[in-house]
Write an enzyme that holds these catalytic residues in place. Structure first.
Site, PDB file in Angstrom:
ATOM      1  N   ASP A  74     -41.355  27.503  41.566  1.00 24.75           N
ATOM      2  CA  ASP A  74     -40.923  28.220  40.357  1.00 24.75           C
ATOM      3  C   ASP A  74     -42.170  28.518  39.543  1.00 24.75           C
ATOM      4  O   ASP A  74     -43.264  28.001  39.859  1.00 24.75           O
ATOM      5  CB  ASP A  74     -39.924  27.361  39.541  1.00 24.75           C
ATOM      6  CG  ASP A  74     -39.017  28.213  38.644  1.00 24.75           C
ATOM      7  OD1 ASP A  74     -39.543  28.979  37.791  1.00 24.75           O
ATOM      8  OD2 ASP A  74     -37.795  28.116  38.770  1.00 24.75           O
ATOM      9  N   ARG A 121     -27.174  36.996  33.554  1.00 27.44           N
ATOM     10  CA  ARG A 121     -26.517  37.849  32.551  1.00 27.44           C
ATOM     11  C   ARG A 121     -26.173  37.093  31.279  1.00 27.44           C
ATOM     12  O   ARG A 121     -26.005  35.878  31.293  1.00 27.44           O
ATOM     13  CB  ARG A 121     -25.176  38.353  33.105  1.00 27.44           C
ATOM     14  CG  ARG A 121     -25.297  39.472  34.061  1.00 27.44           C
ATOM     15  CD  ARG A 121     -23.973  40.196  34.173  1.00 27.44           C
ATOM     16  NE  ARG A 121     -22.962  39.494  34.965  1.00 27.44           N
ATOM     17  CZ  ARG A 121     -21.673  39.817  34.971  1.00 27.44           C
ATOM     18  NH1 ARG A 121     -21.222  40.794  34.185  1.00 27.44           N
ATOM     19  NH2 ARG A 121     -20.808  39.158  35.740  1.00 27.44           N
ATOM     20  N   SER A 158     -30.589  36.434  43.836  1.00 23.96           N
ATOM     21  CA  SER A 158     -30.944  37.115  42.574  1.00 23.96           C
ATOM     22  C   SER A 158     -30.189  38.431  42.424  1.00 23.96           C
ATOM     23  O   SER A 158     -30.132  39.235  43.354  1.00 23.96           O
ATOM     24  CB  SER A 158     -32.450  37.413  42.555  1.00 23.96           C
ATOM     25  OG  SER A 158     -33.181  36.291  42.966  1.00 23.96           O
ATOM     26  N   ASP A 190     -18.164  34.828  46.006  1.00 25.18           N
ATOM     27  CA  ASP A 190     -16.949  35.647  45.946  1.00 25.18           C
ATOM     28  C   ASP A 190     -15.866  35.075  46.875  1.00 25.18           C
ATOM     29  O   ASP A 190     -14.686  35.053  46.530  1.00 25.18           O
ATOM     30  CB  ASP A 190     -17.273  37.102  46.332  1.00 25.18           C
ATOM     31  CG  ASP A 190     -18.323  37.698  45.412  1.00 25.18           C
ATOM     32  OD1 ASP A 190     -18.210  37.517  44.192  1.00 25.18           O
ATOM     33  OD2 ASP A 190     -19.276  38.326  45.920  1.00 25.18           O
ATOM     34  N   HIS A 217     -21.569  42.798  45.726  1.00 24.46           N
ATOM     35  CA  HIS A 217     -21.424  41.681  44.784  1.00 24.46           C
ATOM     36  C   HIS A 217     -21.562  42.166  43.343  1.00 24.46           C
ATOM     37  O   HIS A 217     -22.510  41.818  42.641  1.00 24.46           O
ATOM     38  CB  HIS A 217     -22.444  40.579  45.102  1.00 24.46           C
ATOM     39  CG  HIS A 217     -22.353  39.433  44.135  1.00 24.46           C
ATOM     40  ND1 HIS A 217     -21.267  38.575  44.089  1.00 24.46           N
ATOM     41  CD2 HIS A 217     -23.183  39.033  43.134  1.00 24.46           C
ATOM     42  CE1 HIS A 217     -21.446  37.690  43.127  1.00 24.46           C
ATOM     43  NE2 HIS A 217     -22.600  37.933  42.525  1.00 24.46           N
TER      44      HIS A 217
HETATM   45  N1  LIG Z   1     -25.442  36.043  44.256  1.00 22.11           N
HETATM   46  C1  LIG Z   1     -24.632  35.416  43.436  1.00 22.11           C
HETATM   47  O1  LIG Z   1     -23.451  35.218  43.726  1.00 22.11           O
HETATM   48  C2  LIG Z   1     -25.143  34.891  42.118  1.00 22.11           C
HETATM   49  C3  LIG Z   1     -24.402  33.945  41.408  1.00 22.11           C
HETATM   50  C4  LIG Z   1     -24.908  33.452  40.224  1.00 22.11           C
HETATM   51  C5  LIG Z   1     -26.137  33.905  39.733  1.00 22.11           C
HETATM   52  N2  LIG Z   1     -26.825  34.828  40.435  1.00 22.11           N
HETATM   53  C6  LIG Z   1     -28.142  35.306  39.985  1.00 22.11           C
HETATM   54  O2  LIG Z   1     -29.120  34.312  40.275  1.00 22.11           O
HETATM   55  C7  LIG Z   1     -30.241  34.481  39.390  1.00 22.11           C
HETATM   56  C8  LIG Z   1     -30.654  33.151  38.786  1.00 22.11           C
HETATM   57  O3  LIG Z   1     -29.650  32.629  37.970  1.00 22.11           O
HETATM   58  P1  LIG Z   1     -29.867  31.251  37.161  1.00 22.11           P
HETATM   59  O4  LIG Z   1     -28.620  30.989  36.410  1.00 22.11           O
HETATM   60  O5  LIG Z   1     -30.411  30.207  38.063  1.00 22.11           O
HETATM   61  O6  LIG Z   1     -31.020  31.703  36.132  1.00 22.11           O
HETATM   62  P2  LIG Z   1     -32.082  30.748  35.374  1.00 22.11           P
HETATM   63  O7  LIG Z   1     -32.710  31.581  34.328  1.00 22.11           O
HETATM   64  O8  LIG Z   1     -31.403  29.489  34.955  1.00 22.11           O
HETATM   65  O9  LIG Z   1     -33.109  30.376  36.513  1.00 22.11           O
HETATM   66  C9  LIG Z   1     -33.927  31.323  37.109  1.00 22.11           C
HETATM   67  C10 LIG Z   1     -35.219  30.664  37.505  1.00 22.11           C
HETATM   68  O10 LIG Z   1     -36.039  31.662  38.091  1.00 22.11           O
HETATM   69  C11 LIG Z   1     -37.367  31.382  37.694  1.00 22.11           C
HETATM   70  N3  LIG Z   1     -38.222  32.543  37.850  1.00 22.11           N
HETATM   71  C12 LIG Z   1     -38.387  33.606  37.053  1.00 22.11           C
HETATM   72  N4  LIG Z   1     -39.333  34.431  37.542  1.00 22.11           N
HETATM   73  C13 LIG Z   1     -39.752  33.872  38.696  1.00 22.11           C
HETATM   74  C14 LIG Z   1     -40.711  34.235  39.663  1.00 22.11           C
HETATM   75  N5  LIG Z   1     -41.428  35.348  39.556  1.00 22.11           N
HETATM   76  N6  LIG Z   1     -40.889  33.415  40.716  1.00 22.11           N
HETATM   77  C15 LIG Z   1     -40.167  32.280  40.846  1.00 22.11           C
HETATM   78  N7  LIG Z   1     -39.237  31.885  39.957  1.00 22.11           N
HETATM   79  C16 LIG Z   1     -39.052  32.670  38.898  1.00 22.11           C
HETATM   80  C17 LIG Z   1     -37.244  30.947  36.245  1.00 22.11           C
HETATM   81  O11 LIG Z   1     -38.403  30.255  35.820  1.00 22.11           O
HETATM   82  C18 LIG Z   1     -36.012  30.080  36.311  1.00 22.11           C
HETATM   83  O12 LIG Z   1     -36.328  28.742  36.554  1.00 22.11           O
HETATM   84  C19 LIG Z   1     -29.780  35.516  38.362  1.00 22.11           C
HETATM   85  O13 LIG Z   1     -30.307  36.779  38.706  1.00 22.11           O
HETATM   86  C20 LIG Z   1     -28.286  35.532  38.506  1.00 22.11           C
HETATM   87  O14 LIG Z   1     -27.692  36.729  38.092  1.00 22.11           O
HETATM   88  C21 LIG Z   1     -26.366  35.326  41.619  1.00 22.11           C
HETATM   89  O1  LIG Z   2     -21.812  37.162  37.213  1.00 27.64           O
HETATM   90  C1  LIG Z   2     -23.029  36.978  37.267  1.00 27.64           C
HETATM   91  O2  LIG Z   2     -23.826  37.598  36.562  1.00 27.64           O
HETATM   92  C2  LIG Z   2     -23.575  35.932  38.189  1.00 27.64           C
HETATM   93  C3  LIG Z   2     -23.029  36.000  39.572  1.00 27.64           C
HETATM   94  O3  LIG Z   2     -23.244  37.233  40.175  1.00 27.64           O
HETATM   95  C4  LIG Z   2     -21.594  35.592  39.676  1.00 27.64           C
HETATM   96  O4  LIG Z   2     -20.833  36.243  40.388  1.00 27.64           O
HETATM   97  O5  LIG Z   2     -21.219  34.569  39.072  1.00 27.64           O
END
Ligand SMILES: NC(=O)c1ccc[n+]([C@@H]2O[C@H](COP(=O)([O-])OP(=O)(O)OC[C@H]3O[C@@H](n4cnc5c(N)ncnc54)[C@H](O)[C@@H]3O)[C@@H](O)[C@H]2O)c1
Ligand SMILES: O=C(O)C[C@H](O)C(=O)O
Length: 353
Positions: A74, A121, A158, A190, A217
């Site tokens: 990270d 978000r 992401s 999902d 998604h």
């Molecule tokens: N695919 C899915 O179903 C799904 C579900 C939930 C969340 N998400 C996505 O996952 C992502 C992360 O969510 P979160 O709640 O963990 O967010 P968060 O902000 O809690 O954590 C994100 C982490 O990424 C790190 N980060 C930022 N830039 C970086 C880089 N260049 N290199 C490495 N690490 C870096 C941050 O320091 C942080 O620790 C978001 O984009 C969110 O929308 C996707």
């Molecule tokens: O809804 C979001 O922004 C995070 C993720 O894609 C989810 O489905 O929970």
């Protein structure tokens, strides 16, 4: 006497390695000390490991018996997360990597790379509103993957996944390392939600329900195929409307409940581990592993689409056909494809521009 001095040498060596010279020295010293994994198994890196998803995901992967080495990367806080998780008495050895200058070390030799790095978000935002920040993050991370572990399976979490997976594909194409079988967008949450919400309506155990979720998604691109649920069962039109809406808005439901503190993290970590575990079992050679994922696809005319895929030693071995759709699903699919096409194009042109 000799045995004692040997033991004290070992202890002072470990203590020396674990004592940080400077704060940012912690991870490298520890990795010198723990040169080999404790058990045989796969090497897994989590990029974004100190985040809301990254931390519980790291904890759950540390508990996975198929993992021998777990790299946590990270841009902030990895020494603390690594120290904490490394005390768990499970087989995987954990190493932390902090900041861009340690990214390549984090990736060398990895079999599976999971990417939850990026911003989440807040209420009122769409996933596409994250594009401007997350596209660049995913690009940078994938450039390093192409250089350091081009054969790794990559799980992209992401958001917006509908665009970040095409971004990753373009980066790998540019680097000459693209293998569509190895790049998978994680849509497992999902499926997890669909199983849970359907089970609630039916009054059964969610573990006994399997709902295929196809498309993408985000919002209407998330298309649960309720006509293909296992075990087979029928729903009233009202139930179909309620379930489809709840599954498509599951992410927003969590974002609103968290009221500015982020999006789904714990259920996502669970879903990510479920998916990563399926990938690792397939890499090991287990047969019959079928999961939904967002991949390069010819199931529709779109270049990327989420559907059931059979996983194997090289990643995606087969993309299964969508199967028979009812009128409601066919109509929803047409709407989903329109939005999905725009998100895919946006990702591709971000790299090609
Ligand atoms: N695919 C899915 O179903 C799904 C579900 C939930 C969340 N998400 C996505 O996952 C992502 C992360 O969510 P979160 O709640 O963990 O967010 P968060 O902000 O809690 O954590 C994100 C982490 O990424 C790190 N980060 C930022 N830039 C970086 C880089 N260049 N290199 C490495 N690490 C870096 C941050 O320091 C942080 O620790 C978001 O984009 C969110 O929308 C996707
Ligand atoms: O809804 C979001 O922004 C995070 C993720 O894609 C989810 O489905 O929970």
């Amino acid at each position: 006497m000799e045995a004692n001095s040997g033991a004290s040498d070992r202890i002072s060596r470990i203590a020396g390695h674990l004592r940080p010279q400077r704060e940012d020295d912690v991870c490298l010293k520890r990795s010198d000390c723990r040169a080999k994994g404790g058990v045989s198994g796969f090497k897994v890196a989590i990029l974004g490991a100190a985040g809301g998803i990254g931390q519980p995901l790291a904890m759950l992967m540390k508990m996975n018996p198929l993992v021998s080495l777990l790299h946590l990367y990270d841009v902030v806080n990895t020494p603390g997360v690594t120290s904490d998780i490394s005390h768990m008495d499970t087989g995987a050895v954990v190493r932390g990597f902090l900041g861009q200058q340690q990214l390549e070390d984090a990736l060398i030799g990895m079999d599976l790379v999971i990417i939850p790095a990026g911003v989440p978000r807040k209420p009122g935002m769409t996933r596409d509103d994250l594009f401007n920040i997350n596209a660049g993050i995913v690009k940078t991370l994938c450039e390093a993957i192409a250089k350091c572990c081009p054969k790794a399976i990559v799980n992209v979490i992401s958001n917006p996944v509908n665009s970040t997976v095409p971004i990753a594909a373009e980066v790998f194409k540019r680097a000459g390392t693209y293998d569509p079988k190895r790049l998978l967008g994680v849509t497992m949450l999902d499926v997890v939600r669909a199983n849970t919400f359907v089970a609630e309506v039916l009054g059964v155990d969610p573990r006994d329900v399997d709902v295929p979720v196809v498309g993408g998604h985000a919002g209407i691109t998330i298309l649960p195929l309720l006509s293909q649920i296992k075990p087979p069962c029928s729903f009233t039109p009202k139930e179909i409307e309620y379930l489809t809406g709840r599954i498509q808005n599951g992410g927003t439901e969590v974002v609103e409940a968290k009221a500015g503190a982020g999006s789904a993290t714990l259920s996502m970590a669970y879903a990510a581990v479920k998916f990563a575990d399926a990938c690792l079992h397939a890499l090991r050679g287990d047969a019959g592993i079928i999961e939904c994922a967002y991949v390069a696809s010819q199931v529709t005319e779109l270049p990327f689409f989420a559907s059931k895929v059979r996983l194997g030693r090289v990643g995606v071995e087969e993309i299964l056909p969508l199967g028979p759709l009812n009128d409601y699903e066919r109509e929803s699919l047409e709407k989903a494809k329109k939005e999905l096409a725009a998100s895919i194009e946006k990702g591709i042109s971000f790299i090609r521009k």
